[in-house]
Design a protein around this motif. Structure first.
Motif, PDB file in Angstrom:
ATOM      1  N   TRP A   1       0.839  -1.194   0.000  1.00 32.73           N
ATOM      2  CA  TRP A   1       0.000   0.000   0.000  1.00 32.73           C
ATOM      3  C   TRP A   1       0.876   1.246   0.000  1.00 32.73           C
ATOM      4  CZ3 TRP A   1      -5.357   0.819   0.265  1.00 32.73           C
ATOM      5  CH2 TRP A   1      -6.139  -0.339   0.359  1.00 32.73           C
ATOM      6  N   LYS A   2       0.387   2.295  -0.625  1.00 34.88           N
ATOM      7  CA  LYS A   2       0.974   3.621  -0.475  1.00 34.88           C
ATOM      8  C   LYS A   2       0.332   4.212   0.771  1.00 34.88           C
ATOM      9  CE  LYS A   2       3.278   3.828  -4.337  1.00 34.88           C
ATOM     10  NZ  LYS A   2       4.691   3.681  -4.366  1.00 34.88           N
ATOM     11  N   ALA A   3       1.170   4.642   1.708  1.00 33.27           N
ATOM     12  CA  ALA A   3       0.679   5.232   2.959  1.00 33.27           C
ATOM     13  C   ALA A   3       1.185   6.663   3.042  1.00 33.27           C
ATOM     14  CB  ALA A   3       1.170   4.429   4.158  1.00 33.27           C
ATOM     15  N   VAL A   4       0.307   7.561   3.478  1.00 31.16           N
ATOM     16  CA  VAL A   4       0.674   8.968   3.626  1.00 31.16           C
ATOM     17  C   VAL A   4       0.343   9.400   5.044  1.00 31.16           C
ATOM     18  CG1 VAL A   4       0.316  11.318   2.797  1.00 31.16           C
ATOM     19  CG2 VAL A   4       0.226   9.417   1.180  1.00 31.16           C
ATOM     20  N   SER A   5       1.369   9.833   5.773  1.00 31.76           N
ATOM     21  CA  SER A   5       1.184  10.316   7.136  1.00 31.76           C
ATOM     22  C   SER A   5       0.632  11.733   7.093  1.00 31.76           C
ATOM     23  CB  SER A   5       2.519  10.314   7.875  1.00 31.76           C
ATOM     24  OG  SER A   5       2.406  11.034   9.076  1.00 31.76           O
ATOM     25  N   PRO A   6      -0.354  12.033   7.933  1.00 28.84           N
ATOM     26  CA  PRO A   6      -0.877  13.393   7.961  1.00 28.84           C
ATOM     27  C   PRO A   6       0.118  14.390   8.553  1.00 28.84           C
ATOM     28  CG  PRO A   6      -1.913  12.069   9.660  1.00 28.84           C
ATOM     29  CD  PRO A   6      -1.046  11.147   8.851  1.00 28.84           C
ATOM     30  N   VAL A   7       1.120  13.897   9.241  1.00 27.61           N
ATOM     31  CA  VAL A   7       2.147  14.761   9.817  1.00 27.61           C
ATOM     32  C   VAL A   7       3.268  14.897   8.785  1.00 27.61           C
ATOM     33  CG1 VAL A   7       3.801  15.055  11.700  1.00 27.61           C
ATOM     34  CG2 VAL A   7       1.616  13.918  12.124  1.00 27.61           C
ATOM     35  N   GLY A   8       3.356  16.033   8.174  1.00 25.37           N
ATOM     36  CA  GLY A   8       4.393  16.263   7.185  1.00 25.37           C
ATOM     37  C   GLY A   8       4.129  15.646   5.830  1.00 25.37           C
ATOM     38  N   ALA A   9       3.007  14.985   5.664  1.00 23.52           N
ATOM     39  CA  ALA A   9       2.624  14.350   4.397  1.00 23.52           C
ATOM     40  C   ALA A   9       3.708  13.397   3.882  1.00 23.52           C
ATOM     41  CB  ALA A   9       2.264  15.401   3.357  1.00 23.52           C
ATOM     42  N   ASP A  10       4.410  12.715   4.792  1.00 24.23           N
ATOM     43  CA  ASP A  10       5.418  11.738   4.393  1.00 24.23           C
ATOM     44  C   ASP A  10       4.736  10.553   3.722  1.00 24.23           C
ATOM     45  OD1 ASP A  10       7.528  13.205   5.448  1.00 24.23           O
ATOM     46  OD2 ASP A  10       7.323  12.264   7.421  1.00 24.23           O
ATOM     47  N   GLU A  11       5.275  10.135   2.573  1.00 20.90           N
ATOM     48  CA  GLU A  11       4.716   9.008   1.835  1.00 20.90           C
ATOM     49  C   GLU A  11       5.665   7.826   1.914  1.00 20.90           C
ATOM     50  OE1 GLU A  11       3.796   7.958  -2.756  1.00 20.90           O
ATOM     51  OE2 GLU A  11       2.934   9.831  -2.015  1.00 20.90           O
ATOM     52  N   ALA A  12       5.098   6.637   2.064  1.00 21.89           N
ATOM     53  CA  ALA A  12       5.891   5.411   2.122  1.00 21.89           C
ATOM     54  C   ALA A  12       5.096   4.294   1.486  1.00 21.89           C
ATOM     55  CB  ALA A  12       6.208   5.058   3.569  1.00 21.89           C
ATOM     56  N   THR A  13       5.807   3.305   0.993  1.00 20.45           N
ATOM     57  CA  THR A  13       5.161   2.065   0.575  1.00 20.45           C
ATOM     58  C   THR A  13       5.364   1.081   1.709  1.00 20.45           C
ATOM     59  OG1 THR A  13       5.607   2.511  -1.752  1.00 20.45           O
ATOM     60  CG2 THR A  13       5.098   0.239  -1.158  1.00 20.45           C
ATOM     61  N   VAL A  14       4.288   0.406   2.090  1.00 22.93           N
ATOM     62  CA  VAL A  14       4.343  -0.538   3.198  1.00 22.93           C
ATOM     63  C   VAL A  14       3.725  -1.864   2.784  1.00 22.93           C
ATOM     64  CG1 VAL A  14       4.278   1.287   4.949  1.00 22.93           C
ATOM     65  CG2 VAL A  14       2.146   0.230   4.204  1.00 22.93           C
ATOM     66  N   VAL A  15       4.104  -2.917   3.501  1.00 20.99           N
ATOM     67  CA  VAL A  15       3.529  -4.244   3.303  1.00 20.99           C
ATOM     68  C   VAL A  15       2.755  -4.589   4.564  1.00 20.99           C
ATOM     69  CG1 VAL A  15       4.022  -6.691   2.960  1.00 20.99           C
ATOM     70  CG2 VAL A  15       5.412  -4.983   1.813  1.00 20.99           C
ATOM     71  N   ILE A  16       1.509  -4.969   4.399  1.00 21.02           N
ATOM     72  CA  ILE A  16       0.666  -5.342   5.538  1.00 21.02           C
ATOM     73  C   ILE A  16       1.170  -6.676   6.103  1.00 21.02           C
ATOM     74  CG2 ILE A  16      -1.682  -5.897   6.309  1.00 21.02           C
ATOM     75  CD1 ILE A  16      -1.230  -2.952   5.361  1.00 21.02           C
ATOM     76  N   LEU A  17       1.461  -6.682   7.400  1.00 23.66           N
ATOM     77  CA  LEU A  17       1.963  -7.889   8.054  1.00 23.66           C
ATOM     78  C   LEU A  17       0.862  -8.677   8.742  1.00 23.66           C
ATOM     79  CD1 LEU A  17       5.227  -6.506   9.689  1.00 23.66           C
ATOM     80  CD2 LEU A  17       4.964  -7.702   7.499  1.00 23.66           C
ATOM     81  N   GLU A  18      -0.105  -7.992   9.288  1.00 25.06           N
ATOM     82  CA  GLU A  18      -1.151  -8.642  10.075  1.00 25.06           C
ATOM     83  C   GLU A  18      -2.501  -8.221   9.548  1.00 25.06           C
ATOM     84  OE1 GLU A  18      -2.255 -11.362  12.098  1.00 25.06           O
ATOM     85  OE2 GLU A  18      -0.355 -10.815  12.994  1.00 25.06           O
ATOM     86  N   ALA A  19      -3.324  -9.166   9.185  1.00 22.23           N
ATOM     87  CA  ALA A  19      -4.645  -8.836   8.659  1.00 22.23           C
ATOM     88  C   ALA A  19      -5.705  -9.800   9.184  1.00 22.23           C
ATOM     89  CB  ALA A  19      -4.625  -8.845   7.133  1.00 22.23           C
ATOM     90  N   LEU A  20      -5.594 -10.154  10.442  1.00 23.45           N
ATOM     91  CA  LEU A  20      -6.605 -10.993  11.071  1.00 23.45           C
ATOM     92  C   LEU A  20      -7.836 -10.147  11.371  1.00 23.45           C
ATOM     93  CD1 LEU A  20      -4.294 -12.916  13.555  1.00 23.45           C
ATOM     94  CD2 LEU A  20      -5.260 -13.768  11.425  1.00 23.45           C
ATOM     95  N   PRO A  21      -9.010 -10.747  11.403  1.00 19.93           N
ATOM     96  CA  PRO A  21     -10.226  -9.955  11.652  1.00 19.93           C
ATOM     97  C   PRO A  21     -10.144  -9.063  12.887  1.00 19.93           C
ATOM     98  CG  PRO A  21     -10.816 -12.165  10.990  1.00 19.93           C
ATOM     99  CD  PRO A  21      -9.311 -12.145  11.151  1.00 19.93           C
TER     100      PRO A  21
END
Length: 106
Positions: free
Chosen positions: A12-32
């Motif tokens: 996913w492309k993730a954008v932090s609202p603090v400083g609008a820093d953008e990163a690509t991340v991989v989801i590690l945990e997706a249990l319900p």
């Protein structure tokens, strides 16, 4: 625009609202139970050239000189996830799980 459900191994492309820093991340945990919370565990994707040599064993190669940094894990607010950008292959996900076991000495 509707996006697919969040699942383990998604990029996913993730954008932090603090400083609008953008990163690509991989989801590690997706249990319900985890998906019901505001925060998800994810590992950052980094250029391979930026990875310290001591941390190379805790990375998983992606395309174009990028790696998943299993040593750089953080909780990301679901609202920061802006756009899906891919899915790990089964082999990449398996390597990520091995890197995580090594990271946490399991």
């Amino acid at each position: 625009m509707t996006y697919p459900a969040i699942t383990q191994g998604q990029l996913w492309k993730a954008v932090s609202p603090v400083g609008a820093d953008e990163a690509t991340v991989v989801i590690l945990e997706a249990l319900p139970g985890m998906l019901g919370r505001r925060r998800l565990l994810a590992a950052r994707v980094r250029p391979d050239r930026e990875v310290p040599s001591a941390m190379k064993l805790l990375t998983v190669p992606l395309d174009e000189g990028l790696v998943i940094a299993a040593y750089d894990i953080a909780a990301f607010d679901k609202g920061w996830l802006k756009e899906p950008s891919g899915q790990l292959t089964t082999a990449q996900l398996d390597r990520l799980k091995v890197a995580l076991r090594a990271r946490f000495n399991l």
